[in-house]
Design an enzyme around this catalytic site. Structure first.
Site, PDB file in Angstrom:
ATOM      1  N   ALA A  66       0.837  -1.208   0.000  1.00  0.00           N
ATOM      2  CA  ALA A  66       0.000   0.000   0.000  1.00  0.00           C
ATOM      3  C   ALA A  66       0.866   1.250   0.000  1.00  0.00           C
ATOM      4  CB  ALA A  66      -0.908   0.002   1.233  1.00  0.00           C
ATOM      5  N   THR A 116       6.482   4.185   6.199  1.00  0.00           N
ATOM      6  CA  THR A 116       6.065   5.561   5.955  1.00  0.00           C
ATOM      7  C   THR A 116       6.830   6.476   6.911  1.00  0.00           C
ATOM      8  OG1 THR A 116       4.302   5.730   7.618  1.00  0.00           O
ATOM      9  CG2 THR A 116       3.742   4.632   5.550  1.00  0.00           C
ATOM     10  N   VAL A 170      17.135   3.768  14.765  1.00  0.00           N
ATOM     11  CA  VAL A 170      18.371   4.462  15.124  1.00  0.00           C
ATOM     12  C   VAL A 170      19.537   3.711  14.485  1.00  0.00           C
ATOM     13  CG1 VAL A 170      19.767   5.426  16.994  1.00  0.00           C
ATOM     14  CG2 VAL A 170      17.339   4.972  17.380  1.00  0.00           C
ATOM     15  N   ALA A 172      20.116   3.129  11.178  1.00  0.00           N
ATOM     16  CA  ALA A 172      19.782   2.361   9.972  1.00  0.00           C
ATOM     17  C   ALA A 172      19.861   0.866  10.270  1.00  0.00           C
ATOM     18  CB  ALA A 172      20.681   2.764   8.802  1.00  0.00           C
ATOM     19  N   LEU A 174      22.413  -0.791  11.755  1.00  0.00           N
ATOM     20  CA  LEU A 174      23.369  -1.170  12.804  1.00  0.00           C
ATOM     21  C   LEU A 174      22.642  -1.817  13.991  1.00  0.00           C
ATOM     22  CD1 LEU A 174      25.668   2.002  12.853  1.00  0.00           C
ATOM     23  CD2 LEU A 174      26.130  -0.209  11.789  1.00  0.00           C
ATOM     24  N   GLY A 226      21.976  13.176  -2.622  1.00  0.00           N
ATOM     25  CA  GLY A 226      20.841  12.517  -1.988  1.00  0.00           C
ATOM     26  C   GLY A 226      21.090  12.071  -0.568  1.00  0.00           C
ATOM     27  N   ASP A 240      15.445  15.128  13.889  1.00  0.00           N
ATOM     28  CA  ASP A 240      15.601  13.705  13.599  1.00  0.00           C
ATOM     29  C   ASP A 240      16.578  13.057  14.583  1.00  0.00           C
ATOM     30  OD1 ASP A 240      15.156  11.361  11.801  1.00  0.00           O
ATOM     31  OD2 ASP A 240      17.317  11.571  11.501  1.00  0.00           O
ATOM     32  N   LYS A 244      15.807  10.092  17.572  1.00  0.00           N
ATOM     33  CA  LYS A 244      16.622   8.887  17.784  1.00  0.00           C
ATOM     34  C   LYS A 244      17.113   8.806  19.223  1.00  0.00           C
ATOM     35  CE  LYS A 244      18.125   8.802  12.951  1.00  0.00           C
ATOM     36  NZ  LYS A 244      19.241   9.030  12.006  1.00  0.00           N
ATOM     37  N   GLY A 364      20.999   5.777   4.244  1.00  0.00           N
ATOM     38  CA  GLY A 364      20.818   5.177   2.929  1.00  0.00           C
ATOM     39  C   GLY A 364      19.640   4.233   2.891  1.00  0.00           C
TER      40      GLY A 364
END
Length: 384
Positions: A66, A116, A170, A172, A174, A226, A240, A244, A364
């Site tokens: 979705a 999301t 937190v 990515a 790791l 990016g 952000d 975390k 990433g």
């Protein structure tokens, strides 16, 4: 001897096909959010499907995909052509459509994945859990809104015997959240956690500290590659990193809210309002203040944007939470950071002045999707 053949010998009247089906555990997955992370996750699952089925006896069926407006449903599992298939679906759906579909097809071993960044979507967590889903999320909001929501969700999970994994919230991919959770549950008194929490800002300050480029030039380079959010102010404001930090505080059962965090906003006041396009035209406003910050450091020091959690953490009444720009020795663990890596130093009573250090790719979509995939596999092992 092959376990299926053993069962065949014990039960000669049962077909090999039936035994193979009994051996394989089917996991039914609903994925919400198919942007950079969600799209890569679906592709990773498809790419690994056959190997996981053969080596781990796990049949991962993505029965629902979705986005904000379209819903694709397939009880046999959505195909690799899902991008075209979802566009062909009619616009408009509700969460109930997914819940009803799972119920009508008598699916069990259900996992809902939230990729999301939607504040509203986290309100669906409790209905999903009550309908038999365990949760995996790269969305940090569910763990950083009000403490009441945080506690109520965990009560609901416990009541319905469901799991909620969010390692990618937190660092990515790791193994940070799980490490801190295990240390805390084992009775280890963690006294401080600090580090570079943002891969985007890691890249920015690593490049700025090492070269002679203006801050605006390095920032524009990060945007072009990016490394930042589409509106880089979402990284530069510090919220952000603050979210975390709050997630880790709550893993330690500390009674902190987002409003408790002291956050140093890196954006000059005149650039905090207005459109993204206006902001991009005024990046040179960063140059003078950041040139002075760099120039006024001690010799052999570099700039790093860090999160810092400290205090008497043995008490559950909260900790000091700070997000700030600091100057650290170049030869320190934080100072030696390269590229877009994140680094976390975990101090505890047992380890004394020698922290546990976790370092690696901290940003990433590919890395984050791989981390979500890891949570799916860990959760699959726990499901009956």
């Amino acid at each position: 001897m092959n376990s299926i053949l053993v069962e065949k010998i014990k039960n000669p009247n049962v077909s090999l096909i039936d035994l193979e089906q009994l051996k394989t555990k089917t996991i039914y997955i609903a994925i919400f959010g198919v942007g950079n992370v969600g799209g890569r996750l679906i592709d990773q699952i498809h790419a690994s499907y056959r190997e996981i089925l053969e080596r781990r006896d796990l049949d991962l069926k993505i029965f629902a995909i979705a986005n904000s407006s379209h819903l694709l449903l397939d009880k046999e599992g959505c195909s690799e052509n899902w991008r075209d298939a979802i566009i062909a679906q009619k616009v408009g759906y509700t969460l109930q459509d997914v819940l009803t579909y799972a119920q009508e097809n008598e699916f069990d071993n259900l996992i809902a994945i939230d990729n999301t960044a939607d504040v509203e979507f986290v309100l669906n967590y409790e209905p999903l859990v009550k309908s038999g889903f365990s949760l995996v999320s790269s969305n940090k909001i569910g763990n950083t809104i009000g403490l009441d929501f945080y506690r109520n969700l965990r009560k609901t999970l416990s009541k319905h015997k469901k799991e909620y994994l969010y390692e990618t919230n937190v660092g990515a991919g790791l193994p940070l959240v799980d490490t801190i959770k295990l240390l805390h549950l084992s009775g280890e008194n963690i006294t401080r956690i600090k580090g570079v929490f943002s891969g985007s800002l890691s890249y920015l300050f690593n490049r700025f500290s090492e070269g002679n480029k203006l801050f605006s030039e390095v920032l524009q380079d990060a945007i072009n590659k990016g490394y930042t959010e589409p509106d880089a102010r979402e990284d530069l404001c510090g919220n952000d990193v603050g979210r975390k930090l709050l997630i880790l505080a709550r893993e330690l059962e500390l009674h902190n809210e987002f409003s408790d965090i002291q956050i140093e906003n890196l954006i000059p006041k005149q650039l905090r309002q207005g459109t993204k396009e206006d902001f991009l035209l005024q990046l040179k406003d960063f140059d003078v203040p950041f040139h002075l910050k760099k120039k006024n450091q001690k010799k052999g020091h570099v700039l790093r944007y860090i999160g810092d959690l400290r205090g008497d953490l043995s008490k559950n009444d909260g900790a000091i939470l700070e997000v700030k720009l600091v100057s650290v020795p170049r030869n320190s663990m934080l100072g030696q950071l390269k590229g877009s890596d994140s680094i976390f130093e975990i101090y505890s009573e047992s380890y004394g002045d020698n922290p546990i250090v976790i370092q690696g790719a901290g940003a990433g979509a590919e890395v984050t999707a791989r981390g979500v995939f890891g949570d799916v596999l860990r959760l699959s092992n726990k499901l009956n």
